[in-house]
Design a protein around this motif. Structure first.
Motif, PDB file in Angstrom:
ATOM      1  N   ARG A  87       8.087 -10.627 -13.538  1.00 53.23           N
ATOM      2  CA  ARG A  87       7.448 -11.170 -12.338  1.00 53.23           C
ATOM      3  C   ARG A  87       8.429 -11.198 -11.168  1.00 53.23           C
ATOM      4  O   ARG A  87       8.079 -10.845 -10.040  1.00 53.23           O
ATOM      5  N   ILE A  88       9.654 -11.592 -11.428  1.00 54.14           N
ATOM      6  CA  ILE A  88      10.675 -11.634 -10.376  1.00 54.14           C
ATOM      7  C   ILE A  88      10.940 -10.230  -9.848  1.00 54.14           C
ATOM      8  O   ILE A  88      11.044 -10.014  -8.640  1.00 54.14           O
ATOM      9  N   LYS A  89      10.999  -9.259 -10.759  1.00 56.40           N
ATOM     10  CA  LYS A  89      11.237  -7.872 -10.353  1.00 56.40           C
ATOM     11  C   LYS A  89      10.090  -7.374  -9.477  1.00 56.40           C
ATOM     12  O   LYS A  89      10.300  -6.732  -8.451  1.00 56.40           O
ATOM     13  N   ARG A  90       8.833  -7.692  -9.851  1.00 51.78           N
ATOM     14  CA  ARG A  90       7.680  -7.282  -9.056  1.00 51.78           C
ATOM     15  C   ARG A  90       7.715  -7.905  -7.668  1.00 51.78           C
ATOM     16  O   ARG A  90       7.403  -7.264  -6.677  1.00 51.78           O
ATOM     17  N   ARG A  91       8.108  -9.187  -7.607  1.00 55.68           N
ATOM     18  CA  ARG A  91       8.186  -9.851  -6.298  1.00 55.68           C
ATOM     19  C   ARG A  91       9.209  -9.175  -5.403  1.00 55.68           C
ATOM     20  O   ARG A  91       8.994  -9.010  -4.214  1.00 55.68           O
ATOM     21  N   ARG A  92      10.330  -8.791  -5.963  1.00 55.55           N
ATOM     22  CA  ARG A  92      11.359  -8.120  -5.175  1.00 55.55           C
ATOM     23  C   ARG A  92      10.846  -6.782  -4.646  1.00 55.55           C
ATOM     24  O   ARG A  92      11.084  -6.431  -3.502  1.00 55.55           O
ATOM     25  N   TYR A 132      14.624 -20.014 -39.658  1.00 47.07           N
ATOM     26  CA  TYR A 132      14.350 -19.310 -38.410  1.00 47.07           C
ATOM     27  C   TYR A 132      13.309 -20.061 -37.605  1.00 47.07           C
ATOM     28  O   TYR A 132      12.280 -20.478 -38.124  1.00 47.07           O
ATOM     29  N   ASP A 133      13.570 -20.227 -36.357  1.00 47.20           N
ATOM     30  CA  ASP A 133      12.651 -20.951 -35.474  1.00 47.20           C
ATOM     31  C   ASP A 133      11.808 -19.927 -34.708  1.00 47.20           C
ATOM     32  O   ASP A 133      12.310 -19.217 -33.851  1.00 47.20           O
ATOM     33  N   PHE A 134      10.540 -19.859 -35.024  1.00 46.38           N
ATOM     34  CA  PHE A 134       9.677 -18.863 -34.395  1.00 46.38           C
ATOM     35  C   PHE A 134       9.443 -19.162 -32.918  1.00 46.38           C
ATOM     36  O   PHE A 134       9.037 -18.292 -32.169  1.00 46.38           O
ATOM     37  N   ASN A 135       9.713 -20.375 -32.488  1.00 48.42           N
ATOM     38  CA  ASN A 135       9.574 -20.688 -31.070  1.00 48.42           C
ATOM     39  C   ASN A 135      10.556 -19.877 -30.234  1.00 48.42           C
ATOM     40  O   ASN A 135      10.312 -19.628 -29.063  1.00 48.42           O
ATOM     41  N   LEU A 136      11.670 -19.476 -30.831  1.00 54.89           N
ATOM     42  CA  LEU A 136      12.641 -18.676 -30.100  1.00 54.89           C
ATOM     43  C   LEU A 136      12.053 -17.331 -29.697  1.00 54.89           C
ATOM     44  O   LEU A 136      12.367 -16.803 -28.638  1.00 54.89           O
ATOM     45  N   CYS A 137      11.176 -16.779 -30.545  1.00 52.76           N
ATOM     46  CA  CYS A 137      10.529 -15.505 -30.215  1.00 52.76           C
ATOM     47  C   CYS A 137       9.673 -15.661 -28.971  1.00 52.76           C
ATOM     48  O   CYS A 137       9.694 -14.830 -28.077  1.00 52.76           O
ATOM     49  N   PHE A 138       8.918 -16.747 -28.911  1.00 49.59           N
ATOM     50  CA  PHE A 138       8.051 -16.971 -27.767  1.00 49.59           C
ATOM     51  C   PHE A 138       8.868 -17.246 -26.513  1.00 49.59           C
ATOM     52  O   PHE A 138       8.516 -16.814 -25.433  1.00 49.59           O
ATOM     53  N   ALA A 139       9.965 -17.953 -26.665  1.00 54.97           N
ATOM     54  CA  ALA A 139      10.825 -18.219 -25.520  1.00 54.97           C
ATOM     55  C   ALA A 139      11.376 -16.912 -24.970  1.00 54.97           C
ATOM     56  O   ALA A 139      11.459 -16.721 -23.764  1.00 54.97           O
ATOM     57  N   GLY A 140      11.741 -15.997 -25.854  1.00 58.16           N
ATOM     58  CA  GLY A 140      12.254 -14.705 -25.423  1.00 58.16           C
ATOM     59  C   GLY A 140      11.190 -13.898 -24.707  1.00 58.16           C
ATOM     60  O   GLY A 140      11.448 -13.267 -23.687  1.00 58.16           O
ATOM     61  N   ALA A 141       9.951 -13.932 -25.205  1.00 61.72           N
ATOM     62  CA  ALA A 141       8.851 -13.200 -24.568  1.00 61.72           C
ATOM     63  C   ALA A 141       8.553 -13.788 -23.196  1.00 61.72           C
ATOM     64  O   ALA A 141       8.326 -13.056 -22.234  1.00 61.72           O
ATOM     65  N   LEU A 189      10.636 -15.338 -21.283  1.00 60.29           N
ATOM     66  CA  LEU A 189      11.752 -14.982 -20.413  1.00 60.29           C
ATOM     67  C   LEU A 189      11.575 -13.560 -19.880  1.00 60.29           C
ATOM     68  O   LEU A 189      11.777 -13.306 -18.693  1.00 60.29           O
ATOM     69  N   GLN A 190      11.160 -12.636 -20.743  1.00 61.82           N
ATOM     70  CA  GLN A 190      10.936 -11.257 -20.306  1.00 61.82           C
ATOM     71  C   GLN A 190       9.815 -11.185 -19.268  1.00 61.82           C
ATOM     72  O   GLN A 190       9.929 -10.475 -18.274  1.00 61.82           O
TER      73      GLN A 190
END
Length: 96
Positions: free
Chosen positions: A86-91, A69-78, A80-81
């Motif tokens: 941030r995009i939602k707030r800008r809209r 398991y690559d723990f970097n994937l967890c950070f990438a997912g966080a 991304l969220q």
């Protein structure tokens, strides 16, 4: 041993003819080429498809085992969220 043509194999296995042609050209399905025609032994084709399916299942299992398991994937997912938030707030700010 009775050889079948590509249309018979597609009908027997209930698979699209185009997919079978792709697999033959990629060398993933055993066949005998006679001129421009392909001939197949049904049992050999079934065996090769079963082996390919087993390899896919084995790869999927290996990807989710804890030792690989690559723990970097967890950070990438966080990350991304956070980016999506941030995009939602800008809209929302643009609307207000």
């Amino acid at each position: 041993m009775k050889l079948k043509n590509i249309n018979q194999i597609a009908n027997e296995l209930d698979l699209p003819l185009s997919w079978i042609k792709e697999q033959v050209e990629a060398g993933k399905i055993p066949c005998l080429r006679i001129g421009r025609k392909y001939k197949f032994e049904l049992e050999a084709v079934k065996a090769s498809l079963a082996q390919a399916a087993a390899e896919v299942r084995q790869k999927r299992f290996r990807l989710i085992t804890p030792d690989r398991y690559d723990f970097n994937l967890c950070f990438a997912g966080a990350e991304l969220q956070q980016r999506q938030q941030r995009i939602k707030r800008r809209r929302i700010e643009d609307v207000l």
